[in-house]
Design a protein around this motif. Sequence first.
Motif, PDB file in Angstrom:
ATOM      1  N   LYS A   1     -51.224 143.005   8.114  1.00 10.13           N
ATOM      2  CA  LYS A   1     -50.693 143.078   6.747  1.00 10.13           C
ATOM      3  C   LYS A   1     -50.548 141.663   6.210  1.00 10.13           C
ATOM      4  O   LYS A   1     -49.857 140.838   6.803  1.00 10.13           O
ATOM      5  CB  LYS A   1     -49.314 143.751   6.733  1.00 10.13           C
ATOM      6  N   LEU A   2     -51.171 141.390   5.092  1.00  7.72           N
ATOM      7  CA  LEU A   2     -51.105 140.042   4.523  1.00  7.72           C
ATOM      8  C   LEU A   2     -49.896 139.845   3.621  1.00  7.72           C
ATOM      9  O   LEU A   2     -49.556 138.710   3.297  1.00  7.72           O
ATOM     10  CB  LEU A   2     -52.390 139.733   3.747  1.00  7.72           C
ATOM     11  N   TYR A   3     -49.247 140.911   3.235  1.00  4.94           N
ATOM     12  CA  TYR A   3     -48.084 140.803   2.352  1.00  4.94           C
ATOM     13  C   TYR A   3     -46.792 140.580   3.127  1.00  4.94           C
ATOM     14  O   TYR A   3     -45.722 140.506   2.541  1.00  4.94           O
ATOM     15  CB  TYR A   3     -47.962 142.036   1.454  1.00  4.94           C
ATOM     16  N   ASP A   4     -46.887 140.438   4.439  1.00  7.80           N
ATOM     17  CA  ASP A   4     -45.696 140.273   5.275  1.00  7.80           C
ATOM     18  C   ASP A   4     -45.910 139.168   6.308  1.00  7.80           C
ATOM     19  O   ASP A   4     -45.501 139.289   7.445  1.00  7.80           O
ATOM     20  CB  ASP A   4     -45.395 141.611   5.971  1.00  7.80           C
ATOM     21  N   LEU A   5     -46.558 138.071   5.887  1.00  7.01           N
ATOM     22  CA  LEU A   5     -46.866 136.981   6.811  1.00  7.01           C
ATOM     23  C   LEU A   5     -45.691 136.023   6.950  1.00  7.01           C
ATOM     24  O   LEU A   5     -44.976 135.770   5.989  1.00  7.01           O
ATOM     25  CB  LEU A   5     -48.078 136.189   6.297  1.00  7.01           C
ATOM     26  N   PRO A   6     -45.535 135.440   8.137  1.00  6.10           N
ATOM     27  CA  PRO A   6     -44.479 134.433   8.302  1.00  6.10           C
ATOM     28  C   PRO A   6     -44.832 133.139   7.566  1.00  6.10           C
ATOM     29  O   PRO A   6     -46.008 132.807   7.388  1.00  6.10           O
ATOM     30  CB  PRO A   6     -44.423 134.207   9.811  1.00  6.10           C
ATOM     31  N   ASP A   7     -43.809 132.429   7.156  1.00  7.85           N
ATOM     32  CA  ASP A   7     -43.977 131.107   6.546  1.00  7.85           C
ATOM     33  C   ASP A   7     -44.417 130.139   7.637  1.00  7.85           C
ATOM     34  O   ASP A   7     -43.942 130.221   8.762  1.00  7.85           O
ATOM     35  CB  ASP A   7     -42.644 130.668   5.935  1.00  7.85           C
ATOM     36  N   ASN A   8     -45.300 129.226   7.301  1.00  5.97           N
ATOM     37  CA  ASN A   8     -45.699 128.264   8.321  1.00  5.97           C
ATOM     38  C   ASN A   8     -45.486 126.818   7.878  1.00  5.97           C
ATOM     39  O   ASN A   8     -46.067 125.902   8.451  1.00  5.97           O
ATOM     40  CB  ASN A   8     -47.125 128.517   8.804  1.00  5.97           C
ATOM     41  N   SER A   9     -44.635 126.599   6.898  1.00  7.90           N
ATOM     42  CA  SER A   9     -44.392 125.235   6.422  1.00  7.90           C
ATOM     43  C   SER A   9     -43.785 124.361   7.523  1.00  7.90           C
ATOM     44  O   SER A   9     -44.134 123.183   7.655  1.00  7.90           O
ATOM     45  CB  SER A   9     -43.520 125.225   5.173  1.00  7.90           C
ATOM     46  N   GLY A  10     -42.899 124.901   8.330  1.00  8.93           N
ATOM     47  CA  GLY A  10     -42.309 124.134   9.427  1.00  8.93           C
ATOM     48  C   GLY A  10     -43.346 123.775  10.485  1.00  8.93           C
ATOM     49  O   GLY A  10     -43.361 122.652  11.005  1.00  8.93           O
ATOM     50  N   LEU A  11     -44.229 124.711  10.785  1.00 13.06           N
ATOM     51  CA  LEU A  11     -45.301 124.461  11.745  1.00 13.06           C
ATOM     52  C   LEU A  11     -46.231 123.358  11.245  1.00 13.06           C
ATOM     53  O   LEU A  11     -46.586 122.432  11.982  1.00 13.06           O
ATOM     54  CB  LEU A  11     -46.081 125.750  11.992  1.00 13.06           C
ATOM     55  N   LEU A  12     -46.607 123.423   9.960  1.00  8.84           N
ATOM     56  CA  LEU A  12     -47.476 122.395   9.379  1.00  8.84           C
ATOM     57  C   LEU A  12     -46.803 121.025   9.396  1.00  8.84           C
ATOM     58  O   LEU A  12     -47.445 120.017   9.698  1.00  8.84           O
ATOM     59  CB  LEU A  12     -47.871 122.780   7.951  1.00  8.84           C
ATOM     60  N   ALA A  13     -45.506 120.987   9.100  1.00  5.14           N
ATOM     61  CA  ALA A  13     -44.768 119.720   9.122  1.00  5.14           C
ATOM     62  C   ALA A  13     -44.737 119.140  10.533  1.00  5.14           C
ATOM     63  O   ALA A  13     -44.913 117.932  10.719  1.00  5.14           O
ATOM     64  CB  ALA A  13     -43.352 119.919   8.585  1.00  5.14           C
ATOM     65  N   GLY A  14     -44.522 119.993  11.528  1.00  8.38           N
ATOM     66  CA  GLY A  14     -44.515 119.531  12.914  1.00  8.38           C
ATOM     67  C   GLY A  14     -45.866 118.970  13.347  1.00  8.38           C
ATOM     68  O   GLY A  14     -45.936 117.971  14.065  1.00  8.38           O
ATOM     69  N   LEU A  15     -46.939 119.602  12.888  1.00 10.95           N
ATOM     70  CA  LEU A  15     -48.270 119.092  13.205  1.00 10.95           C
ATOM     71  C   LEU A  15     -48.531 117.757  12.511  1.00 10.95           C
ATOM     72  O   LEU A  15     -49.129 116.848  13.105  1.00 10.95           O
ATOM     73  CB  LEU A  15     -49.344 120.111  12.825  1.00 10.95           C
ATOM     74  N   ARG A  16     -48.069 117.642  11.275  1.00  8.06           N
ATOM     75  CA  ARG A  16     -48.249 116.362  10.556  1.00  8.06           C
ATOM     76  C   ARG A  16     -47.565 115.211  11.295  1.00  8.06           C
ATOM     77  O   ARG A  16     -48.080 114.088  11.309  1.00  8.06           O
ATOM     78  CB  ARG A  16     -47.742 116.479   9.123  1.00  8.06           C
ATOM     79  N   GLU A  17     -46.425 115.497  11.914  1.00  2.00           N
ATOM     80  CA  GLU A  17     -45.734 114.466  12.696  1.00  2.00           C
ATOM     81  C   GLU A  17     -46.596 113.991  13.864  1.00  2.00           C
ATOM     82  O   GLU A  17     -46.435 112.877  14.349  1.00  2.00           O
ATOM     83  CB  GLU A  17     -44.395 114.983  13.210  1.00  2.00           C
ATOM     84  N   LYS A  18     -47.525 114.838  14.319  1.00  3.67           N
ATOM     85  CA  LYS A  18     -48.459 114.481  15.398  1.00  3.67           C
ATOM     86  C   LYS A  18     -49.785 113.990  14.843  1.00  3.67           C
ATOM     87  O   LYS A  18     -50.770 113.907  15.567  1.00  3.67           O
ATOM     88  CB  LYS A  18     -48.684 115.700  16.293  1.00  3.67           C
ATOM     89  N   ASN A  19     -49.814 113.716  13.529  1.00  3.10           N
ATOM     90  CA  ASN A  19     -51.025 113.254  12.846  1.00  3.10           C
ATOM     91  C   ASN A  19     -52.139 114.296  12.872  1.00  3.10           C
ATOM     92  O   ASN A  19     -53.321 113.959  12.950  1.00  3.10           O
ATOM     93  CB  ASN A  19     -51.515 111.913  13.411  1.00  3.10           C
TER      94      ASN A  19
END
Length: 159
Positions: A7-25
Amino acid sequence: MPDMLVKLYDLPDNSGLLAGLREKNIHIKRAMTADKSKLVDFVGAHFPENWRNESDCAFSRLPSNAFVAIKDKQIIGFALYDVVVRNFFGPTGVLEEYRGLGIGKALLLETLHAMHNEGYAYAIIGWVEAALDFYAKTVGAIAIPDSFPGPYRDLLALT
């Protein structure tokens, strides 16, 4: 190797995951036309040959149907959609030395969010082999009974 439904209308937010990856470049972005040859070559060098064709197909429209994970200006992972048949996620892959960092999860979520933003309510994750538990846990995907080989049944590679 069933297909899975999500279901695409009930996906988890991934902004925190993306921010954590950015910290690892490590950055996740939609691939642009200028990225095409690098992505196609990357996929051809590290993944099954037929995925090379699918990565090429991802650039048949704009914006592309490809997301890439980048570290130090090098592709380390990718995710595609609408390249096998419409409404299908995949293929996707991350270089072995970068697995376990959340890159695959971030690519999956970015791609599924993009599909939802394009108007899809559901997506099919095609030809799932070993990642059934990952997709179920990450996005609540469920296996579609009797779905293999599905749209793949007429592939020349399977005959």
